[in-house]
Every structure is written in C-alpha cells, then in structure tokens.
Design a protein around this motif. Structure first.
Motif, PDB file in Angstrom:
ATOM      1  N   CYS A  90       4.637   7.204   1.817  1.00 47.04           N
ATOM      2  CA  CYS A  90       5.071   6.009   2.551  1.00 47.04           C
ATOM      3  C   CYS A  90       4.663   4.735   1.812  1.00 47.04           C
ATOM      4  N   VAL A  91       5.550   3.771   1.875  1.00 52.89           N
ATOM      5  CA  VAL A  91       5.324   2.488   1.229  1.00 52.89           C
ATOM      6  C   VAL A  91       5.248   1.424   2.314  1.00 52.89           C
ATOM      7  N   VAL A  92       4.142   0.722   2.386  1.00 56.68           N
ATOM      8  CA  VAL A  92       4.024  -0.322   3.407  1.00 56.68           C
ATOM      9  C   VAL A  92       4.824  -1.543   2.949  1.00 56.68           C
ATOM     10  N   ALA A  93       5.853  -1.882   3.732  1.00 55.58           N
ATOM     11  CA  ALA A  93       6.738  -2.994   3.377  1.00 55.58           C
ATOM     12  C   ALA A  93       6.277  -4.294   4.025  1.00 55.58           C
ATOM     13  N   ASN A  94       5.594  -4.196   5.143  1.00 56.83           N
ATOM     14  CA  ASN A  94       5.234  -5.404   5.922  1.00 56.83           C
ATOM     15  C   ASN A  94       4.075  -5.067   6.849  1.00 56.83           C
ATOM     16  N   TRP A  95       3.375  -6.099   7.266  1.00 58.22           N
ATOM     17  CA  TRP A  95       2.448  -5.895   8.378  1.00 58.22           C
ATOM     18  C   TRP A  95       3.273  -5.643   9.629  1.00 58.22           C
ATOM     19  N   ALA A 151      -2.356   5.282  15.682  1.00 56.85           N
ATOM     20  CA  ALA A 151      -1.414   5.185  14.556  1.00 56.85           C
ATOM     21  C   ALA A 151      -1.935   4.249  13.467  1.00 56.85           C
ATOM     22  N   SER A 152      -1.655   4.621  12.209  1.00 56.88           N
ATOM     23  CA  SER A 152      -2.034   3.799  11.056  1.00 56.88           C
ATOM     24  C   SER A 152      -0.846   3.047  10.489  1.00 56.88           C
ATOM     25  N   ILE A 153       0.326   3.685  10.541  1.00 56.06           N
ATOM     26  CA  ILE A 153       1.556   3.105  10.002  1.00 56.06           C
ATOM     27  C   ILE A 153       2.690   3.409  10.984  1.00 56.06           C
ATOM     28  N   VAL A 154       3.766   2.612  10.875  1.00 55.61           N
ATOM     29  CA  VAL A 154       4.894   2.817  11.790  1.00 55.61           C
ATOM     30  C   VAL A 154       6.200   2.790  11.004  1.00 55.61           C
ATOM     31  N   GLY A 155       7.049   3.778  11.287  1.00 48.46           N
ATOM     32  CA  GLY A 155       8.351   3.852  10.622  1.00 48.46           C
ATOM     33  C   GLY A 155       9.370   4.482  11.560  1.00 48.46           C
ATOM     34  N   MET A 156      10.629   4.492  11.137  1.00 45.63           N
ATOM     35  CA  MET A 156      11.689   4.941  12.050  1.00 45.63           C
ATOM     36  C   MET A 156      12.336   6.264  11.649  1.00 45.63           C
ATOM     37  N   THR A 157      11.884   6.867  10.538  1.00 44.56           N
ATOM     38  CA  THR A 157      12.621   8.030  10.033  1.00 44.56           C
ATOM     39  C   THR A 157      11.783   9.294   9.871  1.00 44.56           C
ATOM     40  N   GLY A 158      10.491   9.202  10.142  1.00 43.48           N
ATOM     41  CA  GLY A 158       9.610  10.351   9.886  1.00 43.48           C
ATOM     42  C   GLY A 158       9.908  11.557  10.756  1.00 43.48           C
ATOM     43  N   ALA A 168       0.839  -1.206   0.000  1.00 43.12           N
ATOM     44  CA  ALA A 168       0.000   0.000   0.000  1.00 43.12           C
ATOM     45  C   ALA A 168       0.875   1.257   0.000  1.00 43.12           C
ATOM     46  N   LEU A 169       0.423   2.279  -0.716  1.00 42.48           N
ATOM     47  CA  LEU A 169       1.078   3.589  -0.670  1.00 42.48           C
ATOM     48  C   LEU A 169       0.197   4.524   0.152  1.00 42.48           C
ATOM     49  N   VAL A 170       0.823   5.291   1.041  1.00 46.97           N
ATOM     50  CA  VAL A 170       0.075   6.147   1.965  1.00 46.97           C
ATOM     51  C   VAL A 170       0.703   7.538   2.008  1.00 46.97           C
ATOM     52  N   VAL A 171      -0.150   8.558   1.981  1.00 46.86           N
ATOM     53  CA  VAL A 171       0.324   9.930   2.241  1.00 46.86           C
ATOM     54  C   VAL A 171      -0.250  10.329   3.599  1.00 46.86           C
ATOM     55  N   PRO A 172       0.525  10.153   4.673  1.00 46.54           N
ATOM     56  CA  PRO A 172      -0.016  10.418   6.012  1.00 46.54           C
ATOM     57  C   PRO A 172      -0.325  11.898   6.203  1.00 46.54           C
ATOM     58  N   ASP A 173      -1.222  12.179   7.162  1.00 48.44           N
ATOM     59  CA  ASP A 173      -1.517  13.585   7.450  1.00 48.44           C
ATOM     60  C   ASP A 173      -1.200  13.954   8.895  1.00 48.44           C
TER      61      ASP A 173
END
Ligand code: HPA
Length: 245
Positions: free
Chosen positions: A203-208, A178-185, A96-101
C-alpha cells in the motif's frame, strides 16, 4: 508466475518487458482490462490494472471476482496487490509504503465470494490472517534489497467509496484499530484466499485520511496525484526486486 494488480497511479508497469496482451473472459464476467504478460526483471509476470487502463472503473464497481479468476487462469501462482490508501496512524503520512497484516471490511453490496446462490456444498475459508505470510515476506525482502523504507504491518480498513470518508468516520476507524484506509482491499483479499492464491498488498499512502494533519479541512486531490507520482517510482523498484516466495 507472479500476478500483479495495479492500483491508482499504477495502470501500467513501465519496466515490464511485454510479451503479449490477452482479453480474458471468466465465468464471473470480464476483468478490468486485457491481461498483460511479460517479464519483470527476468521473472514471468502477469499484470491487470484494477481500475482499467484509463482509470475508468470506480472501487465499488471493480469486478474483483473476474480479476482474481483471470489471474489464476492465466497461471499466476501468487499475487501482489498495489493499492493507494489514506494514512491514519501517526507514522503513516503521504509517501509511506505499508505491507498491512490485517483487514477490517466496511464495504457492502459487492460480489464478495465465488460461492454462488446455490452451491452444492457451503465452504468457509480461514481468514484469521488475511494476507499470505510468505508473500508479505517477499515484499518486505524486496524492499530491503533495494533499500526502500517500508512499514511492516498495519490494519487496512476497506471502505465502500467512491467518496472519501468523513473526519468522524476516520476517528471511528482509528478507534477500531485501523492504520490505513482504502476502497479496494476487499473483497479482493478474500477472493484470492477462496481461489487458493497466496496474496498480499503493498500500500502507498497518498494522503492523510480525512480530518488529519493537512487533510484537516479537506483532502486535496492535486496533492494525492503528486504523492502517488512520486511514490510509484519506488513501488516499481520494490516490485522489480520481488523473488518468488
Ligand atoms: N480514503 C480511502 N481510500 C483512499 C484514500 C482515503 O483517504 N486515499 C487513497 N485511497
């Protein structure tokens, strides 16, 4: 000029017509690698890979201040940040591709401001809406133009890394909204705001995320690689269709 920060899986832009590379130094140290200048679908673009060209810089050691400052000094007037994430929300699975707000910041110990220890005047930034609305719209419209499905909105949880989360931590992030989780935002987004640069993330979802679906027992790194490989072609297409907001 468009500035792009590439994340995992996007250490170079294949479709960037490279004019020159430049090693830059900033008052905050060196960015993650030489900046690459060129044209992307006819548009002047400057690119920096967040983790270095050989993917050697882990999320907690990225010099976010130098990356943003180098892009600003290179003449970038808006920034699109590409980042891989784990999916928490039920409709945001791998690919999934996501543009978070929105953002929630769980990172710690990172240099997260351009205000040094003794500023002449303390300045606060408004961060109610952490991403620039016009840049978000530019990404959404680009995806529309090339007919790439993309999720509009979501809460990005920025974790410290470099380890992935526990299943209980993901449950907590979900309770937080939270909808997505990452380490660099973060602190990247806040530094861009301090620097006065309109900034949004693709954002690109790489994994659940940990504990979810096929990550119930463990996160499989070969699957992350495969998902990123597949999705980055689509990310490149979206980026090629960006038009100045
Ligand atoms: N958690 C944090 N960061 C990530 C993940 C994740 O599951 N996947 C890709 N980046």
């Amino acid at each position: 000029m468009l500035g792009i920060i590439g994340g995992s899986g996007l250490t170079q832009l294949a479709n960037l017509d490279v004019a020159h590379r430049e090693v830059m130094r900033t008052a905050w140290g060196e960015p993650s690698g030489p900046l690459v200048f060129g044209k992307l679908a006819g548009q002047e673009t400057v690119f920096v890979p967040r983790h270095g060209y050989g993917h050697t810089i882990p999320p907690h050691l990225v010099n976010y201040r130098a990356n943003i400052d180098a892009l600003r000094r290179a003449g970038a007037t808006w920034i699109v940040s590409v980042a891989s994430v784990g999916g928490i929300r039920a409709d945001l699975g791998p690919g999934a591709l996501v543009v978070p707000d929105q953002i929630i910041d769980y990172t710690w110990g990172r240099e997260s401001s351009y205000q040094d220890a003794s500023p002449s005047q303390v300045v606060h930034i408004d961060f109610t809406k952490p991403y620039d609305q016009a840049v978000r719209q530019a990404i959404l419209m680009a995806a529309n133009r090339c007919e790439e499905p993309l999720s509009d909105g979501g809460v990005y949880a920025a974790t410290q890394g470099p380890r992935l989360e526990t299943a209980a931590e993901i449950n907590r992030l979900e309770r937080d909204g939270a909808s997505i989780v990452g380490m660099t935002g973060m602190p990247e987004a806040a530094l861009a705001r301090e620097a006065g640069l309109p900034y949004a993330a693709l954002c690109v979802v790489a994994n659940w995320a940990a504990g979810r679906h096929d990550s119930a027992k463990a996160i499989k790194f070969d699957q992350i690689e495969a998902a990123l490989q597949l999705a980055m072609g689509r990310v490149r297409r979206v980026i090629e269709h960006l038009e100045l907001p």
